[in-house]
Write a protein that holds these residues in place. Sequence first.
Motif, short mmCIF file in Angstrom:
data_model
loop_
_atom_site.label_atom_id
_atom_site.label_comp_id
_atom_site.label_asym_id
_atom_site.label_seq_id
_atom_site.Cartn_x
_atom_site.Cartn_y
_atom_site.Cartn_z
N PRO A 1 4.30 -38.25 -0.14
CA PRO A 1 3.71 -38.47 -1.46
C PRO A 1 2.42 -37.69 -1.71
O PRO A 1 2.18 -37.21 -2.81
N PHE A 2 1.60 -37.53 -0.68
CA PHE A 2 0.37 -36.75 -0.86
C PHE A 2 0.72 -35.32 -1.27
O PHE A 2 0.09 -34.75 -2.16
N GLU A 3 1.70 -34.75 -0.60
CA GLU A 3 2.16 -33.39 -0.96
C GLU A 3 2.69 -33.37 -2.39
O GLU A 3 2.44 -32.43 -3.14
N LEU A 4 3.44 -34.40 -2.75
CA LEU A 4 4.02 -34.43 -4.10
C LEU A 4 2.96 -34.63 -5.17
O LEU A 4 3.09 -34.07 -6.27
N TYR A 5 1.92 -35.39 -4.89
CA TYR A 5 0.84 -35.54 -5.87
C TYR A 5 0.14 -34.20 -6.10
O TYR A 5 -0.19 -33.84 -7.22
N ILE A 6 -0.09 -33.45 -5.03
CA ILE A 6 -0.69 -32.12 -5.17
C ILE A 6 0.24 -31.21 -5.97
O ILE A 6 -0.20 -30.49 -6.86
N PRO B 1 -7.94 -48.95 -11.26
CA PRO B 1 -7.78 -47.50 -11.01
C PRO B 1 -8.78 -46.92 -10.01
O PRO B 1 -8.38 -46.18 -9.10
N PRO B 2 -10.10 -47.25 -10.10
CA PRO B 2 -10.99 -46.71 -9.07
C PRO B 2 -10.69 -47.27 -7.67
O PRO B 2 -10.87 -46.58 -6.67
N GLY C 1 -7.85 -42.06 -1.54
CA GLY C 1 -8.76 -41.05 -1.00
C GLY C 1 -9.11 -41.30 0.45
O GLY C 1 -9.15 -40.36 1.27
N LEU C 2 -9.35 -42.54 0.80
CA LEU C 2 -9.65 -42.87 2.20
C LEU C 2 -8.42 -42.63 3.08
O LEU C 2 -8.56 -42.18 4.23
N GLN C 3 -7.25 -42.91 2.55
CA GLN C 3 -6.02 -42.63 3.31
C GLN C 3 -5.85 -41.12 3.51
O GLN C 3 -5.46 -40.67 4.59
N LEU C 4 -6.11 -40.35 2.46
CA LEU C 4 -6.01 -38.89 2.58
C LEU C 4 -7.01 -38.37 3.62
O LEU C 4 -6.68 -37.53 4.45
N ARG C 5 -8.21 -38.90 3.57
CA ARG C 5 -9.22 -38.52 4.56
C ARG C 5 -8.76 -38.87 5.97
O ARG C 5 -8.91 -38.07 6.90
N ARG C 6 -8.22 -40.06 6.12
CA ARG C 6 -7.71 -40.49 7.44
C ARG C 6 -6.60 -39.56 7.92
O ARG C 6 -6.58 -39.15 9.08
N LEU C 7 -5.71 -39.19 7.01
CA LEU C 7 -4.61 -38.29 7.34
C LEU C 7 -5.13 -36.91 7.73
O LEU C 7 -4.71 -36.33 8.72
N ALA C 8 -6.07 -36.39 6.94
CA ALA C 8 -6.59 -35.04 7.16
C ALA C 8 -7.43 -34.92 8.42
O ALA C 8 -7.41 -33.89 9.10
N THR C 9 -8.18 -35.97 8.75
CA THR C 9 -9.11 -35.89 9.88
C THR C 9 -8.55 -36.51 11.15
O THR C 9 -9.07 -36.25 12.24
N GLY C 10 -7.54 -37.35 11.01
CA GLY C 10 -6.99 -38.04 12.17
C GLY C 10 -7.88 -39.15 12.69
O GLY C 10 -7.65 -39.68 13.76
N THR C 11 -8.90 -39.50 11.91
CA THR C 11 -9.81 -40.55 12.35
C THR C 11 -9.58 -41.82 11.54
O THR C 11 -9.02 -41.80 10.46
N ALA D 1 -15.31 -52.48 3.06
CA ALA D 1 -16.62 -52.29 2.44
C ALA D 1 -16.50 -51.57 1.11
O ALA D 1 -17.18 -51.92 0.14
N ALA D 2 -15.63 -50.58 1.03
CA ALA D 2 -15.44 -49.85 -0.23
C ALA D 2 -14.90 -50.78 -1.31
O ALA D 2 -15.35 -50.73 -2.46
N ILE D 3 -13.95 -51.62 -0.95
CA ILE D 3 -13.39 -52.57 -1.92
C ILE D 3 -14.46 -53.54 -2.40
O ILE D 3 -14.59 -53.80 -3.60
#
Length: 193
Positions: free
Chosen positions: A105-110, A150-151, A158-168, A175-177
């Motif tokens: 889905p991340f690829e498809l959103y892009i 929406p936010p 966004g946090l999931q994408l970051r987790r995916l991209a960094t592997g961390t 806390a964000a919620i």
Amino acid sequence: MSETPVRERILAAVLHIIGTDGIAAVTNRRIAAQAEVSLGSITYHFPSQTDLLRDALLGFVTDETARLTDLAEQYRDKGLSLQDAAALTEQVVRDLAFDAERMAPFELYIQAGRDPALRAAADQCFAAYDTLTVTILEALGVPNAATVAPPMVATIAGLQLRRLATGTDGQDVSAAIMMLIGGAMLAQQPPPT
């Protein structure tokens, strides 16, 4: 041969291929091999690649939204506090494995950013996540749930994408919620006089 209907096998193959090797790797031959279907069945069910990509994205989000709705229903009458709900959300996010189907889905959103024909599907997907989030926030008594959703969806994605991209796994979803909800509650207070 699988008992799963051909159309579903094709869509599952598309998600797997996208999540493994990207959208450029989606070819009818590769789909046919992955789904164990004939080449003709692909064009029978999906006249264009846009139809394939759109239906794969919508199908993923429909299944994911149903799964998350079922999970939310399990906790509906448990009297969760906002903090408990935020912690539960963080646990669900951390427990998600990034297999090929969850990366797709991340690829498809892009791709929707490049292909206007996919934008309506991406919009439907985010609307489904927003609706689910509104339902949960309203059940928790959060004011202006439709404004907060929406936010919140964007933050979690966004946090999931970051987790995916960094592997961390260093993000604190809970806390964000709580920051977003806290901001919504502050906005509800009358201005000081």
